[in-house]
Design a protein around this motif. Structure first.
Motif, PDB file in Angstrom:
ATOM      1  N   PRO A  48      -2.161  -5.726   4.497  1.00 13.61           N
ATOM      2  CA  PRO A  48      -3.552  -5.252   4.575  1.00 13.61           C
ATOM      3  C   PRO A  48      -4.384  -6.070   5.565  1.00 13.61           C
ATOM      4  O   PRO A  48      -5.410  -6.651   5.208  1.00 13.61           O
ATOM      5  CB  PRO A  48      -4.047  -5.428   3.136  1.00 13.61           C
ATOM      6  CG  PRO A  48      -3.296  -6.614   2.627  1.00 13.61           C
ATOM      7  CD  PRO A  48      -1.928  -6.541   3.282  1.00 13.61           C
ATOM      8  N   GLU A  50      -7.012  -7.033   8.473  1.00 16.50           N
ATOM      9  CA  GLU A  50      -8.370  -6.522   8.636  1.00 16.50           C
ATOM     10  C   GLU A  50      -8.848  -6.488  10.080  1.00 16.50           C
ATOM     11  O   GLU A  50      -9.854  -5.850  10.386  1.00 16.50           O
ATOM     12  CB  GLU A  50      -9.349  -7.381   7.823  1.00 16.50           C
ATOM     13  CG  GLU A  50      -9.051  -7.388   6.340  1.00 16.50           C
ATOM     14  CD  GLU A  50      -9.949  -8.352   5.600  1.00 16.50           C
ATOM     15  OE1 GLU A  50     -11.186  -8.272   5.758  1.00 16.50           O
ATOM     16  OE2 GLU A  50      -9.434  -9.204   4.865  1.00 16.50           O
ATOM     17  N   ARG A  75      -8.266   3.193   7.835  1.00 18.68           N
ATOM     18  CA  ARG A  75      -8.947   1.904   7.895  1.00 18.68           C
ATOM     19  C   ARG A  75      -9.305   1.585   9.342  1.00 18.68           C
ATOM     20  O   ARG A  75      -8.448   1.689  10.233  1.00 18.68           O
ATOM     21  CB  ARG A  75      -8.048   0.808   7.328  1.00 18.68           C
ATOM     22  CG  ARG A  75      -8.698  -0.558   7.245  1.00 18.68           C
ATOM     23  CD  ARG A  75      -7.807  -1.541   6.499  1.00 18.68           C
ATOM     24  NE  ARG A  75      -6.692  -2.025   7.285  1.00 18.68           N
ATOM     25  CZ  ARG A  75      -5.444  -1.638   7.137  1.00 18.68           C
ATOM     26  NH1 ARG A  75      -5.124  -0.733   6.238  1.00 18.68           N
ATOM     27  NH2 ARG A  75      -4.483  -2.128   7.892  1.00 18.68           N
ATOM     28  N   SER A 309     -11.599   2.204  -1.040  1.00 18.90           N
ATOM     29  CA  SER A 309     -10.947   0.892  -0.953  1.00 18.90           C
ATOM     30  C   SER A 309      -9.454   1.008  -1.204  1.00 18.90           C
ATOM     31  O   SER A 309      -8.649   0.285  -0.606  1.00 18.90           O
ATOM     32  CB  SER A 309     -11.587  -0.084  -1.941  1.00 18.90           C
ATOM     33  OG  SER A 309     -11.249   0.237  -3.284  1.00 18.90           O
ATOM     34  N   ARG A 312      -7.913   2.522   1.997  1.00 19.46           N
ATOM     35  CA  ARG A 312      -7.952   1.600   3.142  1.00 19.46           C
ATOM     36  C   ARG A 312      -7.346   0.242   2.824  1.00 19.46           C
ATOM     37  O   ARG A 312      -7.371  -0.656   3.651  1.00 19.46           O
ATOM     38  CB  ARG A 312      -9.395   1.435   3.606  1.00 19.46           C
ATOM     39  CG  ARG A 312      -9.950   2.719   4.207  1.00 19.46           C
ATOM     40  CD  ARG A 312     -11.449   2.724   4.273  1.00 19.46           C
ATOM     41  NE  ARG A 312     -11.930   3.969   4.872  1.00 19.46           N
ATOM     42  CZ  ARG A 312     -13.104   4.525   4.627  1.00 19.46           C
ATOM     43  NH1 ARG A 312     -13.938   3.930   3.786  1.00 19.46           N
ATOM     44  NH2 ARG A 312     -13.461   5.644   5.211  1.00 19.46           N
ATOM     45  N   ARG A 313      -6.868   0.094   1.606  1.00 20.58           N
ATOM     46  CA  ARG A 313      -6.242  -1.162   1.175  1.00 20.58           C
ATOM     47  C   ARG A 313      -7.165  -2.359   1.412  1.00 20.58           C
ATOM     48  O   ARG A 313      -6.778  -3.370   1.971  1.00 20.58           O
ATOM     49  CB  ARG A 313      -4.896  -1.361   1.876  1.00 20.58           C
ATOM     50  CG  ARG A 313      -3.842  -0.355   1.460  1.00 20.58           C
ATOM     51  CD  ARG A 313      -2.494  -0.720   2.029  1.00 20.58           C
ATOM     52  NE  ARG A 313      -2.479  -0.640   3.496  1.00 20.58           N
ATOM     53  CZ  ARG A 313      -1.469  -1.055   4.251  1.00 20.58           C
ATOM     54  NH1 ARG A 313      -0.396  -1.605   3.676  1.00 20.58           N
ATOM     55  NH2 ARG A 313      -1.514  -0.951   5.552  1.00 20.58           N
ATOM     56  N   ARG A 314      -8.397  -2.197   0.985  1.00 22.57           N
ATOM     57  CA  ARG A 314      -9.368  -3.275   1.094  1.00 22.57           C
ATOM     58  C   ARG A 314      -9.741  -3.760  -0.305  1.00 22.57           C
ATOM     59  O   ARG A 314      -9.776  -2.962  -1.253  1.00 22.57           O
ATOM     60  CB  ARG A 314     -10.648  -2.800   1.790  1.00 22.57           C
ATOM     61  CG  ARG A 314     -10.489  -2.336   3.226  1.00 22.57           C
ATOM     62  CD  ARG A 314     -11.864  -2.225   3.857  1.00 22.57           C
ATOM     63  NE  ARG A 314     -11.864  -1.566   5.135  1.00 22.57           N
ATOM     64  CZ  ARG A 314     -11.586  -2.152   6.298  1.00 22.57           C
ATOM     65  NH1 ARG A 314     -11.221  -3.417   6.303  1.00 22.57           N
ATOM     66  NH2 ARG A 314     -11.655  -1.478   7.433  1.00 22.57           N
TER      67      ARG A 314
END
Length: 438
Positions: A48, A50, A75, A309, A312-314
């Motif tokens: 993940p 960023e 993302r 989330s 977007r794997r946040r």
């Protein structure tokens, strides 16, 4: 600190990016390095990450960056190119640095890029939340007038040279020779950035920056320290004091001016987003006295943010700010003075949060924050900073009575996999209650 990498690094070798990776890793910003597009795509699919930090000397840096941006969807993947030469490719790179940069400087650049990407995602989510209730939320167009830059410090030919280049960029530059005149201008006019000149004595510039950080109206304005380069500086310390950038007079003025303009333009765009949200006060969906989300609207939006989330794997965290009990507040509550102060508190919270964060008034004395792309440790820092500023503000207690302050118990919870919005809020509330009980 995060166990998983936050930053994907794309470089053929480590002469430029190696020191940056070491500096980022030391502060918990884990990095993973790929030597080519295939390895980068594999890391992007498995981890993940960023943001992308790319060595601009790579022959295929632009094409590979575009491919990675596309692969990261939905993302957003902001890209910072370092050691880049020539005209920047805006489609491939979100920000370009001609040199390698200091790790603290690169970290700040990456953080700004990441928060900007999350803000863009959040704007779309809020528009959907309001749209589902029949209210069209359209981000206001940024103010088209020239960017306004405050240049504070004693007259110096190097500041004049930078001011001339900023003027060539179409900026309106206002000179303030002393900290007193700087604060007079800051309180009288709206600025998009402040450039503080630092000669042999850095104290006046640091005092202006510290004063701006303590002011709810001024603390979001990017502050740039412009150094003569005559004295060594601890860049990590300066960035820790809240400077958005540190530039030296030995750097060509056009490059420094471009960095200042980019920071100022981003700030103005974020102000447009805030104005769009403030325009929803009359929609009937927000708390009429503060303009914050109501509990119902917040619950609906939190569900949407949770879904995003996951996609977007946040990370996602929620904070609770509950008025802390005290003898002082009991007296203020009895006279109705606390009730009069709480709308001011809510309005201050709306100015103190980051543009991508969502604030709500859950009840008279309880506020909540949803912080996308933020883990529990970072969320607690954000919430405690807000509570600290609020705790330093004095409110009217009536004729002849001493003004009172409002302290808050802070609770934080980071969402776990599959956790529902209500359960997440309940965990944050229990965390705040534990503070009260303790």
């Amino acid at each position: 600190m995060r166990a998983e990498p936050r930053i994907l690094v794309l470089a053929a070798e480590d002469s430029v990016v190696g020191p940056l990776c070491q500096g980022l890793d030391l502060v918990g910003w884990r990095t993973v390095t790929a030597r080519g597009l295939g390895g980068a795509l594999s890391a992007l699919g498995d981890l993940p990450v960023e943001a992308l930090l790319v060595d601009g000397r790579l022959p295929d840096a632009a094409d590979w960056s575009r491919a990675l941006k596309q692969a990261a969807l939905p993302r957003a993947l902001p890209v910072l190119a370092v050691a880049a030469s020539g005209a920047p490719d805006r489609d491939a790179f979100d920000l370009v640095m001609s040199g390698a940069g200091h790790p603290a400087q690169v970290r700040l650049r990456l953080e700004n890029l990441m928060r900007g990407a999350v803000a863009e995602e959040e704007i779309a989510l809020r528009a959907a939340t309001f749209g589902a209730r029949g209210v069209q939320l359209r981000p206001a167009e940024p103010d088209p007038s020239p960017l306004r830059i405050l240049a504070a410090g004693p007259p110096d030919h190097r500041v004049l040279a930078l001011s001339n280049v900023l003027a060539d960029h179409g900026c309106e530059v206002v000179a303030a020779p002393t900290p007193y005149t700087a604060f007079d201008y800051l309180h009288e006019r709206a600025f998009d950035a402040a450039v503080l000149w630092s000669g042999p004595d850095r104290a006046p510039a640091q005092s202006i920056a510290a004063g701006m950080r303590r002011n709810t109206r001024l603390q979001q304005i990017p502050v740039i320290l412009y150094q003569s380069g005559e004295d060594p500086a601890d860049l990590a310390d300066l960035y820790g004091r809240g400077f958005a950038d540190v530039a030296e007079a030995v750097v060509p003025e056009p490059e420094t001016a471009a960095r200042i303009v980019a920071l100022a333009r981003t700030y103005r765009e974020h102000q447009a987003v805030r104005r769009a949200l403030e325009a929803t006060r009359g929609s009937g969906l927000t708390d009429p006295s503060t303009g914050l989300f109501t509990d119902d609207l917040f619950a609906a939006h939190l569900a949407r943010v949770i879904e995003a989330s996951d996609a977007r794997r946040r990370p996602l965290s929620v904070c609770i700010l509950r008025v802390a009990p005290s003898d002082e507040l009991r007296a203020a509550r009895q006279g109705g003075w606390l009730d009069r102060a709480l709308p001011q508190v809510g309005a201050m919270i709306s100015r103190l949060i980051r543009v991508e964060d969502t604030a709500a008034r859950l009840s008279d004395e309880v506020f909540a924050l949803a912080l996308p792309a933020t883990d529990a440790a970072e969320a607690r820092l954000v919430a405690e900073r807000i509570a600290a500023v609020l705790g330093c503000t004095a409110f009217d207690a009536g004729p002849g009575a001493r003004p009172f302050t409002v302290a808050f118990d802070v609770g934080v919870a980071q969402r776990t996999q599959g956790e529902a919005p209500g359960a997440l809020l309940e965990r944050a509330s229990r965390d705040a209650a534990a503070v009260t009980a303790g």
